[in-house]
Design a protein around this motif. Structure first.
Motif, short mmCIF file in Angstrom:
data_model
loop_
_atom_site.label_atom_id
_atom_site.label_comp_id
_atom_site.label_asym_id
_atom_site.label_seq_id
_atom_site.Cartn_x
_atom_site.Cartn_y
_atom_site.Cartn_z
N PRO A 1 38.14 40.54 44.11
CA PRO A 1 37.99 39.09 44.35
C PRO A 1 38.19 38.68 45.80
O PRO A 1 37.45 37.85 46.32
CB PRO A 1 39.06 38.48 43.43
CG PRO A 1 39.24 39.47 42.34
CD PRO A 1 39.07 40.82 43.00
N SER B 1 33.10 30.92 41.27
CA SER B 1 34.23 30.66 40.37
C SER B 1 33.84 30.89 38.90
O SER B 1 34.69 31.25 38.09
CB SER B 1 34.74 29.24 40.56
OG SER B 1 33.82 28.28 40.07
N THR C 1 31.84 36.00 35.43
CA THR C 1 32.67 36.75 34.49
C THR C 1 32.89 38.18 34.97
O THR C 1 33.55 38.97 34.29
CB THR C 1 32.01 36.78 33.11
OG1 THR C 1 30.71 37.39 33.20
CG2 THR C 1 31.87 35.39 32.52
N LEU D 1 34.44 39.11 37.81
CA LEU D 1 35.73 39.27 38.47
C LEU D 1 36.50 37.95 38.32
O LEU D 1 36.01 37.01 37.69
CB LEU D 1 35.56 39.66 39.94
CG LEU D 1 34.60 38.86 40.83
CD1 LEU D 1 35.16 37.51 41.24
CD2 LEU D 1 34.27 39.65 42.08
N ASP D 2 37.69 37.92 38.88
CA ASP D 2 38.51 36.71 38.84
C ASP D 2 37.94 35.71 39.86
O ASP D 2 38.25 35.78 41.06
CB ASP D 2 39.97 37.05 39.17
CG ASP D 2 40.90 35.86 39.04
OD1 ASP D 2 40.42 34.71 39.06
OD2 ASP D 2 42.12 36.08 38.92
N ARG E 1 38.41 32.52 40.31
CA ARG E 1 39.38 31.60 40.92
C ARG E 1 40.08 32.30 42.10
O ARG E 1 40.27 31.69 43.16
CB ARG E 1 40.39 31.13 39.89
CG ARG E 1 39.79 30.20 38.84
CD ARG E 1 40.83 29.85 37.76
NE ARG E 1 42.01 29.23 38.31
CZ ARG E 1 42.11 27.94 38.60
NH1 ARG E 1 41.09 27.14 38.39
NH2 ARG E 1 43.23 27.45 39.10
N ALA E 2 40.43 33.57 41.91
CA ALA E 2 41.06 34.31 43.00
C ALA E 2 40.09 34.47 44.17
O ALA E 2 40.49 34.41 45.34
CB ALA E 2 41.52 35.68 42.51
#
Length: 305
Positions: free
Chosen positions: A113, A237, A240, A242-243, A245-246
């Motif tokens: 991320p 964001s 799906t 990876l993260d 938000r991070a």
């Protein structure tokens, strides 16, 4: 039939420019057809499903080629247009296409991320110097209108009405002069959220960040446009892979910024419309398209996937 005609057109054009094609290999046939013109290190990119929503697909290819060429000349990590023949866009036998360098890559690789976020910030920094003008939020404000027309009578009327109303609401929230470039501010146009717009990738999810022997390279700029960077952050964001938000935090932004909500909702709507239209050409995707529509009907904010 569409794929066969498109492959034949790509091979004929390449050979007219002195490129010998012995074994054309279809790499992907989904929203676009990608063909490796083996043994040459060239990929022909042919709009298929995307052409359904873009009456003039050559215009999108021209913008993509211009943006990718600028980035490559600036030293940014991108898959460049081919330099072995004119990259296009070309039209042959009713087929619109462009030519790109072949980039061997690992499709299973998922960047961390923080890497994805940092690389998007670096990409935006280079894109700020792009000398051309691109439509303000064009793929977000305008293309869904055509997609909704294509879906009329093909999906449940109540669902279609909800999709159409949601798009109209988002145009009201995001649009400035309906994408005509009104409301310009210093440093670029102003998006509907009042933030200055610049050229953005347009589809900045990690699937378009290819792991190649030369490192991670950005790819697929066909939805490049002028927009607040919040659009690309919404794309990142919602992934799906990876993260997300991070990744947005690594970019240097707040994933809970209220200014991102309209972009997240618009991205969710855009993705739903495109998978529904893809199912018109590929019936085998009908179940997945229905699942995507059901998910959107349950949560049109785009906050869940």
């Amino acid at each position: 039939m569409v794929s066969r005609t498109a492959v034949s057109a790509a091979v004929a054009l390449a050979e007219e420019h002195g490129v010998r094609v012995r074994e054309p290999v279809v790499l992907n046939d989904s929203f676009n057809l990608r063909v490796h013109l083996r043994p040459a290190p060239i990929v022909a990119r042919i709009p298929t499903v995307t052409a359904l929503g873009r009456p003039r697909p050559a215009e999108a290819l021209e913008r993509e080629l211009a943006v990718a060429s600028h980035l490559h000349a600036s030293g940014a990590p991108v898959v460049p247009p081919s330099d072995l023949l004119p990259p296009g866009p070309h039209v042959r036998d009713g087929v619109t296409l462009s030519f790109w360098a072949y980039a061997e890559h690992d499709p299973g690789h998922v960047p961390a991320p923080d890497t994805a976020g940092r690389m998007l910030a670096e990409l935006h920094a280079v894109l700020r110097a792009f000398p051309g003008e691109l439509p303000l939020l064009g793929p977000v404000l305008h293309e869904p209108v055509r997609l909704l027309e294509l879906l009329s009578g093909k999906i449940d009327p109540d669902a279609h009405d909800r999709l159409r109303t949601a798009h109209a609401d988002l145009v009201e929230r995001l649009g400035t002069g309906h994408g005509t470039g009104q409301g310009e501010t210093e440093g670029g146009q102003a998006g509907g959220d009042g933030r200055a717009a610049q050229v953005v990738h347009g589809d900045a999810h990690p699937g378009n960040l290819l792991a190649t022997p030369a490192g991670l390279l950005w790819n697929d700029f066909e939805e490049c446009m002028s927009a607040p960077v919040g659009w690309d952050l919404a794309c990142l964001s919602r992934t799906t892979r990876l993260d997300g938000r991070a990744a947005v935090r690594a970019y240097g932004a707040d994933p809970d910024d209220p200014e991102l909500r309209a972009f997240v909702a618009a991205r969710g709507l855009q993705g739903t419309l495109w998978v529904l239209v893809r199912a018109l050409r590929f019936p085998e995707h009908a179940a997945g398209a229905r699942a995507a529509l059901d998910a959107w009907l349950r949560d049109p904010t785009g906050a869940t996937r």
